[in-house]
Write a protein that holds these residues in place. Structure first.
Motif, PDB file in Angstrom:
ATOM      1  N   ALA A 130     -30.418   1.957  -1.540  1.00 47.72           N
ATOM      2  CA  ALA A 130     -31.036   2.355  -0.279  1.00 47.72           C
ATOM      3  C   ALA A 130     -31.379   3.841  -0.275  1.00 47.72           C
ATOM      4  O   ALA A 130     -32.458   4.238   0.192  1.00 47.72           O
ATOM      5  CB  ALA A 130     -30.098   2.018   0.878  1.00 47.72           C
ATOM      6  N   SER A 131     -30.481   4.660  -0.788  1.00 47.81           N
ATOM      7  CA  SER A 131     -30.740   6.107  -0.841  1.00 47.81           C
ATOM      8  C   SER A 131     -31.938   6.426  -1.720  1.00 47.81           C
ATOM      9  O   SER A 131     -32.761   7.292  -1.397  1.00 47.81           O
ATOM     10  CB  SER A 131     -29.498   6.838  -1.357  1.00 47.81           C
ATOM     11  N   SER A 132     -32.044   5.718  -2.835  1.00 49.94           N
ATOM     12  CA  SER A 132     -33.185   5.943  -3.728  1.00 49.94           C
ATOM     13  C   SER A 132     -34.484   5.474  -3.082  1.00 49.94           C
ATOM     14  O   SER A 132     -35.529   6.131  -3.217  1.00 49.94           O
ATOM     15  CB  SER A 132     -32.968   5.196  -5.051  1.00 49.94           C
ATOM     16  N   ILE A 133     -34.432   4.354  -2.368  1.00 45.36           N
ATOM     17  CA  ILE A 133     -35.627   3.827  -1.702  1.00 45.36           C
ATOM     18  C   ILE A 133     -36.152   4.839  -0.689  1.00 45.36           C
ATOM     19  O   ILE A 133     -37.366   5.047  -0.571  1.00 45.36           O
ATOM     20  CB  ILE A 133     -35.315   2.479  -1.018  1.00 45.36           C
ATOM     21  N   ILE A 134     -35.234   5.476   0.057  1.00 39.92           N
ATOM     22  CA  ILE A 134     -35.643   6.473   1.057  1.00 39.92           C
ATOM     23  C   ILE A 134     -36.464   7.581   0.408  1.00 39.92           C
ATOM     24  O   ILE A 134     -37.501   8.008   0.926  1.00 39.92           O
ATOM     25  CB  ILE A 134     -34.405   7.053   1.760  1.00 39.92           C
ATOM     26  N   ASN A 135     -36.007   8.046  -0.748  1.00 38.10           N
ATOM     27  CA  ASN A 135     -36.734   9.116  -1.443  1.00 38.10           C
ATOM     28  C   ASN A 135     -38.119   8.658  -1.889  1.00 38.10           C
ATOM     29  O   ASN A 135     -39.095   9.410  -1.789  1.00 38.10           O
ATOM     30  CB  ASN A 135     -35.917   9.588  -2.655  1.00 38.10           C
ATOM     31  N   TYR A 136     -38.203   7.427  -2.390  1.00 35.98           N
ATOM     32  CA  TYR A 136     -39.501   6.909  -2.815  1.00 35.98           C
ATOM     33  C   TYR A 136     -40.453   6.747  -1.625  1.00 35.98           C
ATOM     34  O   TYR A 136     -41.652   7.043  -1.724  1.00 35.98           O
ATOM     35  CB  TYR A 136     -39.327   5.567  -3.532  1.00 35.98           C
ATOM     36  N   VAL A 137     -39.929   6.261  -0.499  1.00 41.92           N
ATOM     37  CA  VAL A 137     -40.761   6.093   0.701  1.00 41.92           C
ATOM     38  C   VAL A 137     -41.293   7.446   1.165  1.00 41.92           C
ATOM     39  O   VAL A 137     -42.484   7.581   1.501  1.00 41.92           O
ATOM     40  CB  VAL A 137     -39.947   5.415   1.827  1.00 41.92           C
ATOM     41  N   ALA A 138     -40.423   8.451   1.171  1.00 44.12           N
ATOM     42  CA  ALA A 138     -40.852   9.788   1.575  1.00 44.12           C
ATOM     43  C   ALA A 138     -41.933  10.317   0.649  1.00 44.12           C
ATOM     44  O   ALA A 138     -42.902  10.948   1.097  1.00 44.12           O
ATOM     45  CB  ALA A 138     -39.650  10.730   1.589  1.00 44.12           C
ATOM     46  N   GLY A 139     -41.782  10.047  -0.642  1.00 45.26           N
ATOM     47  CA  GLY A 139     -42.778  10.505  -1.611  1.00 45.26           C
ATOM     48  C   GLY A 139     -44.122   9.826  -1.415  1.00 45.26           C
ATOM     49  O   GLY A 139     -45.178  10.480  -1.443  1.00 45.26           O
ATOM     50  N   VAL A 140     -44.124   8.513  -1.205  1.00 48.49           N
ATOM     51  CA  VAL A 140     -45.374   7.774  -0.992  1.00 48.49           C
ATOM     52  C   VAL A 140     -46.064   8.252   0.279  1.00 48.49           C
ATOM     53  O   VAL A 140     -47.292   8.469   0.302  1.00 48.49           O
ATOM     54  CB  VAL A 140     -45.092   6.255  -0.916  1.00 48.49           C
ATOM     55  N   SER A 141     -45.298   8.429   1.356  1.00 49.36           N
ATOM     56  CA  SER A 141     -45.884   8.877   2.624  1.00 49.36           C
ATOM     57  C   SER A 141     -46.461  10.283   2.499  1.00 49.36           C
ATOM     58  O   SER A 141     -47.515  10.582   3.071  1.00 49.36           O
ATOM     59  CB  SER A 141     -44.820   8.841   3.726  1.00 49.36           C
ATOM     60  N   ALA A 142     -45.762  11.148   1.751  1.00 45.25           N
ATOM     61  CA  ALA A 142     -46.259  12.517   1.563  1.00 45.25           C
ATOM     62  C   ALA A 142     -47.594  12.524   0.825  1.00 45.25           C
ATOM     63  O   ALA A 142     -48.514  13.270   1.182  1.00 45.25           O
ATOM     64  CB  ALA A 142     -45.226  13.340   0.803  1.00 45.25           C
ATOM     65  N   VAL A 143     -47.705  11.680  -0.188  1.00 47.32           N
ATOM     66  CA  VAL A 143     -48.972  11.592  -0.934  1.00 47.32           C
ATOM     67  C   VAL A 143     -50.091  11.066  -0.043  1.00 47.32           C
ATOM     68  O   VAL A 143     -51.216  11.591  -0.048  1.00 47.32           O
ATOM     69  CB  VAL A 143     -48.794  10.682  -2.177  1.00 47.32           C
ATOM     70  N   TYR A 144     -49.783  10.033   0.737  1.00 50.53           N
ATOM     71  CA  TYR A 144     -50.795   9.467   1.642  1.00 50.53           C
ATOM     72  C   TYR A 144     -51.268  10.507   2.645  1.00 50.53           C
ATOM     73  O   TYR A 144     -52.477  10.671   2.885  1.00 50.53           O
ATOM     74  CB  TYR A 144     -50.225   8.254   2.377  1.00 50.53           C
ATOM     75  N   ASN A 145     -50.333  11.240   3.244  1.00 50.37           N
ATOM     76  CA  ASN A 145     -50.694  12.260   4.240  1.00 50.37           C
ATOM     77  C   ASN A 145     -51.548  13.358   3.617  1.00 50.37           C
ATOM     78  O   ASN A 145     -52.525  13.827   4.229  1.00 50.37           O
ATOM     79  CB  ASN A 145     -49.433  12.868   4.858  1.00 50.37           C
ATOM     80  N   ARG A 146     -51.176  13.777   2.424  1.00 47.56           N
ATOM     81  CA  ARG A 146     -51.939  14.844   1.766  1.00 47.56           C
ATOM     82  C   ARG A 146     -53.370  14.398   1.483  1.00 47.56           C
ATOM     83  O   ARG A 146     -54.326  15.137   1.769  1.00 47.56           O
ATOM     84  CB  ARG A 146     -51.243  15.244   0.468  1.00 47.56           C
ATOM     85  N   VAL A 147     -53.521  13.198   0.942  1.00 45.93           N
ATOM     86  CA  VAL A 147     -54.864  12.695   0.634  1.00 45.93           C
ATOM     87  C   VAL A 147     -55.671  12.487   1.911  1.00 45.93           C
ATOM     88  O   VAL A 147     -56.868  12.791   1.968  1.00 45.93           O
ATOM     89  CB  VAL A 147     -54.761  11.376  -0.173  1.00 45.93           C
ATOM     90  N   PHE A 148     -55.020  11.999   2.957  1.00 43.08           N
ATOM     91  CA  PHE A 148     -55.690  11.766   4.239  1.00 43.08           C
ATOM     92  C   PHE A 148     -56.239  13.068   4.814  1.00 43.08           C
ATOM     93  O   PHE A 148     -57.399  13.148   5.253  1.00 43.08           O
ATOM     94  CB  PHE A 148     -54.704  11.117   5.217  1.00 43.08           C
ATOM     95  N   ILE A 149     -55.417  14.106   4.794  1.00 41.89           N
ATOM     96  CA  ILE A 149     -55.844  15.409   5.327  1.00 41.89           C
ATOM     97  C   ILE A 149     -56.954  16.005   4.470  1.00 41.89           C
ATOM     98  O   ILE A 149     -57.931  16.571   4.984  1.00 41.89           O
ATOM     99  CB  ILE A 149     -54.637  16.367   5.413  1.00 41.89           C
TER     100      ILE A 149
END
Length: 376
Positions: A130-149
């Motif tokens: 679960a702890s590892s999944i949280i880090n991966y989710v944060a990473g995916v969301s960060a990439v999406y936000n950066r590309v979106f902006i």
């Protein structure tokens, strides 16, 4: 000490081993099987996590967001659900480990320059995953936000001249971040602790149970020669195991050995002697094969797993437990192997750990000789 008598004791032990195929399997085959099982089964890397999606927006933006998870090797989106009851059933039956809940206002909020919340429900029964999944989710969301902006800025023709602080991450000592590189040295230490201690824990007690010790006592053979002869047998076989471990690490698991191979072999022999001495000590004290095996397994396997730093970081333990870890040789050998395999450091940094192992070996051998003399 008479070398001829030591060789005779050692030769007798070799004959016993080669006549007992089960003992040979324990010495050679079982450690290799354990190394393969643990090496392939124990992984800290998160891959192919089953994910369910509840997409209430069902818009191009929400599908684009989901596609970022699909393109990541850590996630496998294999369920699209429509209500929480169905999602709960999938979590209860372990069909999925995570649910992504996208609100109906997802696209509208983004287009209106508002933050939108995406609910991530994670199965917390396995806290490590679960702890590892949280880090991966944060990473995916960060990439999406950066590309979106970046897309908004590009399509709007806005020119931003400000600089940005961009972290450039470099991993030392385990550049590929492979968990097997981190786990393998510890596995070798754990398996050597259990197997070496277990084997010699049966030697003296077997002599008492079969009655051959009574035949040995009247002979000119001294207690030191008996102990040395028995240790020599398992020490030589243990060296073969060490060579096998090094070869498996190199050619099967492809764990890079950055340090000196001869140093690995040297420190492994010191640790091997320490654990063999401990097994002999238990065998002398207990005088029963069953009791010896139970005591040795309990006092080697559990401390090696829990208190050596193999699984849990010693610095995160309570201070009292940290002091207790110094009593167990596996702690020092795990540090040594990780230093050699991952960091490539030399003897100038490892001599203290090696000194503790030599000290333990010397104390155990002295106790073995004194107790054997009293017991006999």
């Amino acid at each position: 000490m008479n070398i001829r008598r030591v060789k005779a004791i050692s030769y007798k032990e070799f004959i016993h081993l080669f006549r007992d195929i089960r003992s040979l399997m324990v010495i050679i085959l079982v450690p290799v099987i354990l190394l393969f099982l643990f090496g392939y089964a124990l992984k800290l890397d998160v891959e192919n996590v089953s994910v369910g999606v509840m997409d209430y927006s069902n818009s191009p933006k929400s599908k684009e967001y989901i596609s970022y998870f699909e393109s990541n090797n850590a996630f496998n989106i294999n369920h699209y659900v429509y209500d929480y009851d169905e999602a709960e059933l999938l979590l209860d039956t372990n069909q999925i480990k995570m649910i992504i809940v996208i609100p109906s206002s997802f696209e509208d909020d983004l287009e209106n320059k508002m933050n939108t919340k995406v609910q991530i429900i994670i199965d917390g029964s396995d806290i490590t995953t679960a702890s590892s999944i949280i880090n991966y989710v944060a990473g995916v969301s960060a990439v999406y936000n950066r590309v979106f902006i970046e897309n908004i800025i590009r399509t709007s023709g806005i020119n931003i001249s400000y600089g940005a602080a961009v972290p450039e991450i470099r991993y030392w000592f385990n550049e590929d971040m492979r968990s097997v590189n981190y786990l393998f040295p510890g596995l070798v230490a754990i398996i050597m602790s259990v197997v070496a201690g277990f084997l010699t824990s049966l030697t003296i007690s077997r002599e008492w149970e079969t009655g051959t010790m009574e035949q040995l006592i009247p002979t000119p053979v001294t207690e030191g020669e008996v102990i040395t002869g028995k240790l020599l047998t398992y020490f030589l076989i243990g060296l073969i195991d060490v060579i096998i471990y090094i070869l498996i690490g190199e050619f099967v698991f492809h764990v890079p050995l950055k340090g000196n191979t001869l140093l690995v072999f040297l420190f492994a022999t010191i640790f091997l002697m320490c654990m063999l001495s401990f097994g002999i000590f238990v065998s002398i004290v207990m005088k029963s094969q069953l009791a010896s095996s139970q005591v040795t397994t309990t006092t080697t396997m559990l401390p090696a797993f829990l208190l050596s730093g193999f699984v849990f970081d010693i610095n995160n333990m309570p201070q009292v437990i940290q002091w207790i870890t110094y009593l167990f040789p596996a702690r020092y050998f795990v540090d040594i192997l990780r230093g050699l395999y991952l960091k490539g450091i030399g003897i100038e940094y490892l001599y203290l750990n090696a000194g503790f192992l030599i000290f333990y070996s010397a104390i155990l051998l002295i106790l073995c000789r004194l107790l054997f003399k009293l017991r006999a």
